[in-house]
Design a protein around this motif. Structure first.
Motif, short mmCIF file in Angstrom:
data_model
loop_
_atom_site.label_atom_id
_atom_site.label_comp_id
_atom_site.label_asym_id
_atom_site.label_seq_id
_atom_site.Cartn_x
_atom_site.Cartn_y
_atom_site.Cartn_z
N ARG A 59 46.30 27.44 39.73
CA ARG A 59 46.24 28.85 40.13
C ARG A 59 46.32 29.76 38.91
O ARG A 59 45.60 30.74 38.81
N GLN A 62 43.04 29.66 37.06
CA GLN A 62 42.05 30.52 37.69
C GLN A 62 42.28 31.98 37.31
O GLN A 62 41.34 32.71 36.98
N ARG A 63 43.53 32.39 37.33
CA ARG A 63 43.85 33.78 37.03
C ARG A 63 43.48 34.13 35.58
O ARG A 63 43.03 35.25 35.29
N GLU A 66 39.88 34.86 35.66
CA GLU A 66 39.60 36.06 36.45
C GLU A 66 39.98 37.33 35.70
O GLU A 66 39.25 38.34 35.75
N SER A 139 42.51 24.37 46.72
CA SER A 139 43.05 25.70 46.40
C SER A 139 41.95 26.63 45.93
O SER A 139 41.91 27.81 46.30
N SER A 140 41.05 26.11 45.11
CA SER A 140 39.95 26.92 44.61
C SER A 140 39.09 27.43 45.76
O SER A 140 38.71 28.61 45.81
N ARG A 142 40.00 27.78 48.94
CA ARG A 142 40.76 28.74 49.75
C ARG A 142 40.72 30.13 49.14
O ARG A 142 40.62 31.13 49.85
N ARG A 143 40.84 30.19 47.84
CA ARG A 143 40.86 31.49 47.15
C ARG A 143 39.47 32.04 46.88
O ARG A 143 39.32 33.16 46.41
N PHE A 145 37.50 31.02 44.56
CA PHE A 145 37.44 31.18 43.11
C PHE A 145 36.01 31.12 42.58
O PHE A 145 35.55 32.03 41.88
#
Length: 473
Positions: A59, A62-63, A66, A139-140, A142-143, A145
């Motif tokens: 997570r 990813q941030r 981003e 997770s990717s 779901r978000r 990404f």
């Protein structure tokens, strides 16, 4: 959240020490390369950081990407520095007062809500995004990404292949040595010699407050860097149609563009199989077509070989567009096209021979010098003029493995974590002794050591408790 000074020398094992470096350099939104020398967010640094962070917190990885892509300009460029407004303006030069992105960059679509530089760095971001996604696909997904970053990465690559095709042959050009990521390489000495340096009284070098002058670029070179950046700024950061004092087709920039186009093909396939591409920086929703990226990667590879390959030397050369001739130097950038999957087999064999030969001595030395060991300008301690760097070793490990050179790749996979830990996670090392130089507790060194240790079945499990204990997950 911060780790103590000297985290890279921690006694709890190299995995925990590497995690502590990344935690200590985390600002709450992104990761600085170094708390002292580089106190803002850097473009290709953040991509490499994300590659390592994915083992501690997908997570957060990813941030990291981003946040960087959130600073993208309207024309698609991803700036090489995103400035942290909490850091004093004089902590780094050139700082926001020099670049003036919100004013000088307005015509190119610089965001009005933050300050950044106006130049770019090598495009490793799509490759990083794909690796981050693979660390935790659920997770990717779901978000969303990949759906969110794909349009921005697409715009970034379009900028490089369109606005930056200054030579007209399909390759991306750089307009400043800093854009290569290998700022002080001897490959730039010839093209830079044409540039009248800025007056020493017109700027103050903040890097010398934290770095050994023997490791850093000379005042003369720095004056030329400042002149080029100021001239580019004063054109409103214009690309096509502008007269650039420095314009070079760099093999590493284009090799990473190829590798990232190949990664974008896989990202596009993931996006197309999901719920669509989503809106990009300009509000559009481009179709996710893997074939477009594969075709572009193939065209770029063909142009790279045609324009920059020197078969007699067994290396790719940078091309000085102002003089319209190749730069006669051996640099590590000329080896990184191993990342391209479509290289002709004869080119791959020659690159492997060059790596193992007298100019770089891979196999005899654990890492790869940034510049020809026998070159006229070789300096084992000065920035990019000889020292070995961990990010280029990571790139070469990946390229060698891609082309089946498993023995050499395995050697680099072992050497990077060992050398990184032994050096205190140094920015770079003496290629002959492995002694650390530059900043310590350097983010991409810790990140890429974690990544290659993980590939060999090592560090990250040991590092996980340190990361989890500070909320990294």
């Amino acid at each position: 959240m911060t780790a103590p000074a000297g985290a890279g020398a921690g006694a709890d094992g190299p995995g925990r020490a590497a995690a502590a470096v990344l935690l200590g350099n985390w600002t709450g939104a992104s990761t600085v390369p170094s708390r002292t020398l580089y106190p803002h967010q850097w473009s290709w640094d953040s991509a490499f950081v994300a590659v390592g962070l994915r083992h501690l917190s997908p997570r957060r990885a990813q941030r990291e990407l981003e946040m960087l892509l959130g600073a993208q300009w309207g024309d698609g460029r991803v700036p090489h520095i995103v400035f942290n407004p909490a850091v004093p303006h004089d902590a780094y030069f050139p700082g926001p007062d020099f670049w003036r992105s919100t004013g000088a960059g307005a015509r190119a679509g610089a965001p009005a809500y933050l300050q950044s530089s106006g130049i770019v760095q090598p495009p490793v971001h799509a490759l990083a995004a794909l690796l981050v996604h693979r660390a935790d696909p659920a997770s990717s997904a779901r978000r969303g990404f990949l759906r969110r970053v794909y349009p921005r990465l697409l715009a970034w690559h379009r900028y490089l292949t369109a606005d930056r095709d200054l030579g007209g042959a399909g390759l991306a050009a750089i307009v400043h040595p800093w854009e290569s990521g290998m700022d002080n390489s001897p490959s730039w000495d010839g093209p830079l010699a044409r540039i009248e340096p800025a007056a020493p009284s017109s700027f103050r070098r903040a890097d010398l407050d934290h770095g050994d002058p023997e490791d850093r670029p000379t005042d003369l070179d720095y004056g030329r860097y400042v002149r080029l950046a100021a001239d580019y700024r004063d054109t409103g950061y214009a690309d096509a149609g502008a007269r650039h004092g420095f314009a070079v087709e760099d093999p590493c920039v284009n090799a990473l563009l190829i590798a990232s186009e190949e990664a974008l093909a896989e990202i596009a396939a993931e996006v197309a199989a999901g719920t669509g591409a989503g809106a990009g920086a300009g509000g559009t929703a481009p179709a996710a077509d893997p074939g477009v990226h594969r075709e572009r990667a193939a065209r770029l590879t063909e142009a790279l070989v045609a324009r920059l390959w020197d078969p007699a030397a067994g290396v790719f050369r940078a091309r000085d567009l102002r003089a319209d001739r190749p730069v006669d130097e051996y640099g590590v950038a000329g080896l990184t096209p191993l990342l391209a999957s479509g290289l002709p087999p004869a080119v791959v064999r020659a690159l492997r021979d060059t790596l193992a030969g007298e100019h770089f001595r891979l196999g005899e030395l654990p890492l790869v010098a940034s510049y020809d060991l026998k070159g006229r300008a070789f300096d084992r301690t000065r920035y990019w003029r000889g020292p070995a760097w961990f990010n280029t070793a990571w790139l070469l490990e990946r390229g060698l493995r891609r082309h089946g050179a498993y023995g050499a790749a395995d050697a680099l996979r072992r050497a990077v974590p060992a050398g990184a830990a032994a050096s205190g996670f140094a920015e770079y090392v003496d290629p002959l002794t492995g002694a650390g130089r530059g900043a310590r507790d350097f983010s991409w060194t810790a990140a890429l050591a974690l990544d290659l240790a993980a590939a060999a079945g090592g560090w990250p499990e040991a590092a996980a408790p340190a990361a989890a204990g500070t909320g990294a997950r």
